[in-house]
Scaffold this motif. Structure first.
Motif, PDB file in Angstrom:
ATOM      1  N   PHE A  49       0.805  -1.219   0.000  1.00 49.30           N
ATOM      2  CA  PHE A  49       0.000   0.000   0.000  1.00 49.30           C
ATOM      3  C   PHE A  49       0.840   1.272   0.000  1.00 49.30           C
ATOM      4  CE2 PHE A  49      -2.358  -3.495   1.920  1.00 49.30           C
ATOM      5  CZ  PHE A  49      -3.359  -3.606   0.966  1.00 49.30           C
ATOM      6  N   THR A  50       2.121   1.076  -0.319  1.00 52.48           N
ATOM      7  CA  THR A  50       2.995   2.217  -0.590  1.00 52.48           C
ATOM      8  C   THR A  50       3.522   2.140  -2.016  1.00 52.48           C
ATOM      9  OG1 THR A  50       4.847   1.007   0.406  1.00 52.48           O
ATOM     10  CG2 THR A  50       3.644   2.561   1.815  1.00 52.48           C
ATOM     11  N   GLY A  51       3.955   0.932  -2.442  1.00 45.72           N
ATOM     12  CA  GLY A  51       4.454   0.758  -3.795  1.00 45.72           C
ATOM     13  C   GLY A  51       3.448   0.200  -4.776  1.00 45.72           C
ATOM     14  N   GLY A  52       2.408  -0.481  -4.273  1.00 48.55           N
ATOM     15  CA  GLY A  52       1.407  -1.093  -5.146  1.00 48.55           C
ATOM     16  C   GLY A  52       0.212  -0.208  -5.416  1.00 48.55           C
ATOM     17  N   GLU A  99      -4.648   5.040   7.589  1.00 52.87           N
ATOM     18  CA  GLU A  99      -5.273   4.117   6.646  1.00 52.87           C
ATOM     19  C   GLU A  99      -4.519   2.791   6.581  1.00 52.87           C
ATOM     20  OE1 GLU A  99      -7.792   6.125   3.215  1.00 52.87           O
ATOM     21  OE2 GLU A  99      -5.674   6.681   3.067  1.00 52.87           O
ATOM     22  N   MET A 100      -3.247   2.796   6.883  1.00 52.81           N
ATOM     23  CA  MET A 100      -2.456   1.567   6.900  1.00 52.81           C
ATOM     24  C   MET A 100      -2.752   0.698   8.115  1.00 52.81           C
ATOM     25  SD  MET A 100      -0.217   0.759   4.491  1.00 52.81           S
ATOM     26  CE  MET A 100       1.173  -0.044   5.291  1.00 52.81           C
ATOM     27  N   ARG A 101      -3.134   1.334   9.208  1.00 50.04           N
ATOM     28  CA  ARG A 101      -3.265   0.608  10.469  1.00 50.04           C
ATOM     29  C   ARG A 101      -4.159  -0.633  10.371  1.00 50.04           C
ATOM     30  NH1 ARG A 101      -1.875   3.106  14.876  1.00 50.04           N
ATOM     31  NH2 ARG A 101      -2.526   5.123  14.048  1.00 50.04           N
ATOM     32  N   PRO A 102      -5.381  -0.557   9.768  1.00 49.16           N
ATOM     33  CA  PRO A 102      -6.217  -1.762   9.690  1.00 49.16           C
ATOM     34  C   PRO A 102      -5.600  -2.880   8.848  1.00 49.16           C
ATOM     35  CG  PRO A 102      -7.546   0.202   9.366  1.00 49.16           C
ATOM     36  CD  PRO A 102      -6.121   0.635   9.294  1.00 49.16           C
ATOM     37  N   TYR A 103      -4.733  -2.530   7.908  1.00 52.38           N
ATOM     38  CA  TYR A 103      -4.044  -3.562   7.134  1.00 52.38           C
ATOM     39  C   TYR A 103      -2.939  -4.225   7.957  1.00 52.38           C
ATOM     40  CZ  TYR A 103      -6.151  -2.018   2.683  1.00 52.38           C
ATOM     41  OH  TYR A 103      -7.012  -1.714   1.659  1.00 52.38           O
ATOM     42  N   LEU A 104      -2.290  -3.470   8.820  1.00 54.44           N
ATOM     43  CA  LEU A 104      -1.162  -3.972   9.598  1.00 54.44           C
ATOM     44  C   LEU A 104      -1.584  -4.727  10.855  1.00 54.44           C
ATOM     45  CD1 LEU A 104       1.097  -0.800   9.327  1.00 54.44           C
ATOM     46  CD2 LEU A 104       1.705  -3.061   8.448  1.00 54.44           C
ATOM     47  N   GLU A 105      -2.666  -4.310  11.501  1.00 52.81           N
ATOM     48  CA  GLU A 105      -3.042  -4.849  12.801  1.00 52.81           C
ATOM     49  C   GLU A 105      -3.261  -6.361  12.826  1.00 52.81           C
ATOM     50  OE1 GLU A 105      -6.344  -2.462  13.998  1.00 52.81           O
ATOM     51  OE2 GLU A 105      -5.072  -0.999  15.048  1.00 52.81           O
ATOM     52  N   PRO A 106      -3.777  -6.999  11.755  1.00 48.97           N
ATOM     53  CA  PRO A 106      -3.979  -8.452  11.836  1.00 48.97           C
ATOM     54  C   PRO A 106      -2.692  -9.272  11.837  1.00 48.97           C
ATOM     55  CG  PRO A 106      -5.431  -7.472  10.184  1.00 48.97           C
ATOM     56  CD  PRO A 106      -4.412  -6.442  10.550  1.00 48.97           C
ATOM     57  N   TYR A 107      -1.533  -8.634  11.640  1.00 51.26           N
ATOM     58  CA  TYR A 107      -0.294  -9.382  11.459  1.00 51.26           C
ATOM     59  C   TYR A 107       0.808  -8.890  12.399  1.00 51.26           C
ATOM     60  CZ  TYR A 107      -3.043 -10.306   7.340  1.00 51.26           C
ATOM     61  OH  TYR A 107      -4.085 -10.628   6.504  1.00 51.26           O
ATOM     62  N   PRO A 108       0.582  -9.004  13.707  1.00 50.38           N
ATOM     63  CA  PRO A 108       1.565  -8.468  14.656  1.00 50.38           C
ATOM     64  C   PRO A 108       2.751  -9.385  14.899  1.00 50.38           C
ATOM     65  CG  PRO A 108      -0.279  -9.426  15.840  1.00 50.38           C
ATOM     66  CD  PRO A 108      -0.629  -9.510  14.381  1.00 50.38           C
ATOM     67  N   THR A 109       2.644 -10.662  14.497  1.00 49.26           N
ATOM     68  CA  THR A 109       3.689 -11.630  14.807  1.00 49.26           C
ATOM     69  C   THR A 109       4.143 -12.356  13.548  1.00 49.26           C
ATOM     70  OG1 THR A 109       2.153 -13.456  15.173  1.00 49.26           O
ATOM     71  CG2 THR A 109       2.645 -12.031  17.067  1.00 49.26           C
ATOM     72  N   GLU A 123      -7.765   1.387  -3.781  1.00 56.66           N
ATOM     73  CA  GLU A 123      -7.199   2.508  -3.034  1.00 56.66           C
ATOM     74  C   GLU A 123      -7.051   3.743  -3.918  1.00 56.66           C
ATOM     75  OE1 GLU A 123      -6.907   2.690   0.010  1.00 56.66           O
ATOM     76  OE2 GLU A 123      -6.849   0.637   0.748  1.00 56.66           O
ATOM     77  N   ASP A 124      -6.865   3.538  -5.222  1.00 57.22           N
ATOM     78  CA  ASP A 124      -6.656   4.652  -6.147  1.00 57.22           C
ATOM     79  C   ASP A 124      -7.928   5.101  -6.851  1.00 57.22           C
ATOM     80  OD1 ASP A 124      -3.828   5.013  -5.841  1.00 57.22           O
ATOM     81  OD2 ASP A 124      -3.475   3.244  -7.087  1.00 57.22           O
ATOM     82  N   ARG A 125      -8.807   4.155  -7.216  1.00 56.01           N
ATOM     83  CA  ARG A 125      -9.952   4.472  -8.076  1.00 56.01           C
ATOM     84  C   ARG A 125     -11.256   3.873  -7.556  1.00 56.01           C
ATOM     85  NH1 ARG A 125      -9.195   8.434 -11.478  1.00 56.01           N
ATOM     86  NH2 ARG A 125     -10.598   7.497 -13.021  1.00 56.01           N
ATOM     87  N   PRO A 126     -11.609   4.084  -6.287  1.00 60.29           N
ATOM     88  CA  PRO A 126     -12.825   3.454  -5.757  1.00 60.29           C
ATOM     89  C   PRO A 126     -14.096   3.913  -6.445  1.00 60.29           C
ATOM     90  CG  PRO A 126     -11.981   5.080  -4.210  1.00 60.29           C
ATOM     91  CD  PRO A 126     -10.932   4.895  -5.258  1.00 60.29           C
ATOM     92  N   GLU A 127     -14.212   5.211  -6.734  1.00 62.77           N
ATOM     93  CA  GLU A 127     -15.436   5.729  -7.359  1.00 62.77           C
ATOM     94  C   GLU A 127     -15.604   5.165  -8.768  1.00 62.77           C
ATOM     95  OE1 GLU A 127     -13.064   7.674  -6.091  1.00 62.77           O
ATOM     96  OE2 GLU A 127     -13.950   8.659  -4.329  1.00 62.77           O
ATOM     97  N   ALA A 128     -14.517   5.098  -9.523  1.00 57.74           N
ATOM     98  CA  ALA A 128     -14.582   4.567 -10.889  1.00 57.74           C
ATOM     99  C   ALA A 128     -14.951   3.091 -10.878  1.00 57.74           C
ATOM    100  CB  ALA A 128     -13.253   4.774 -11.600  1.00 57.74           C
ATOM    101  N   ILE A 129     -14.418   2.341  -9.925  1.00 55.21           N
ATOM    102  CA  ILE A 129     -14.746   0.919  -9.811  1.00 55.21           C
ATOM    103  C   ILE A 129     -16.228   0.742  -9.507  1.00 55.21           C
ATOM    104  CG2 ILE A 129     -14.390  -1.134  -8.386  1.00 55.21           C
ATOM    105  CD1 ILE A 129     -11.428  -0.202  -8.138  1.00 55.21           C
TER     106      ILE A 129
END
Length: 284
Positions: free
Chosen positions: A159-162, A171-181, A265-271
């Protein structure tokens, strides 16, 4: 939001609206969070469901290998527990592959399939660009475990390079939180090693070949491919889109503008607009 008991675990999903079920399936290393800006734009009159795949997001993390077949098994159980029939599927990345797989095995329960940036056929190593090939080789090598399990490489870079516009910390936090270990990240590593290249892994390549037969023959099921441009991370470029147009039955193609691989993340309205127009054309 609802959590549904499936097999020996549970799967979480976001849900809104009522009517015909529309199921939005995410890929690696995402979760239902991927669809947060798309779902509000989908027309009224539909029941919108976005599950977290098993081992991902807020779903349970049972002790399984997290192969393609494992994800399909838990997803089957989720569909069955919710009694979902006459479904419209929307899939991204591995979520698209799982959508094709489910539709091919449950042809009487699917009304339409929209997809983007997913695996429509097996590929060769030579078809990958130089950077994606180097990344895939590193992840499949002994370097892959420290890269993905220790450094959390998948989430940190997706979600930085892709994407064309990198996500901020909140906005990153919910993506990161499931993978603490380290152990919690094993599903991400398994997915990253599962892309069928030159026929390997064989079990995934066979699933792709099987659902490819359904994609080529299911003329009665409307399908929508969304395409994008302006990013080196895209999986479906002009050549692959042309292959889809020539080999997938009942397909329409809609270009949605500039985006990276994680296009919601880039084009939600168009999708959302493209899906709305397609469903209205076909009365879905």
């Amino acid at each position: 939001m609802p959590s549904t008991d499936v097999l020996d675990s549970a799967m979480y999903h976001e849900e809104t609206g009522s009517g015909a079920p529309f199921v939005f399936l995410h890929g690696n290393p995402a979760s239902s969070h991927l669809w947060r800006k798309v779902l509000p734009g989908i027309r009224a009159g539909a029941r919108l469901l976005a599950p977290d795949l098993i081992g991902m997001g807020r779903s349970g993390k049972p002790d399984v290998p997290y192969r393609f077949a494992d994800h399909a098994r838990y997803l089957d159980a989720w569909f069955d527990r919710l009694g979902l029939e006459d479904v419209v599927l929307v899939g991204h990345d591995w979520g698209g592959a799982l959508a094709f797989d489910w539709a091919a095995r449950h042809p009487g329960r699917v009304r339409g399939v929209a997809f983007f940036e997913t695996i429509v056929r097996t590929m060769s190593w030579s078809e990958l660009g130089e950077a994606p090939r180097a990344r895939a080789q590193a992840i499949r090598s002994p370097e892959g475990e420290p890269l993905v399990l220790d450094r959390n490489f998948m989430v940190e870079t997706a979600f930085t390079g892709g994407v064309l516009t990198p996500l901020g910390e909140e906005e990153m936090r919910p993506y990161l939180e499931p993978y603490p270990t380290r152990e919690s990240r094993r599903p991400l590593l398994e997915w990253a090693r599962s892309m069928p290249l030159d026929g390997e892994p064989a079990d995934v390549a066979e699933r792709v070949r099987t659902y490819g037969g359904w994609l080529a023959s299911s003329h009665d099921v409307p399908k929508l491919l969304l395409t994008f441009d302006s990013s080196p991370t895209l999986l479906i470029g002009p050549e692959m889109a042309a292959w889809c147009a020539a080999n997938i039955a009942g397909l329409e193609v809609e270009h949605c503008g500039p985006a990276g691989h994680h296009a919601p993340e880039d084009r939600p309205e168009a999708i959302a607009a493209a899906i709305n127009a397609w469903t209205e054309r076909h009365g879905l």
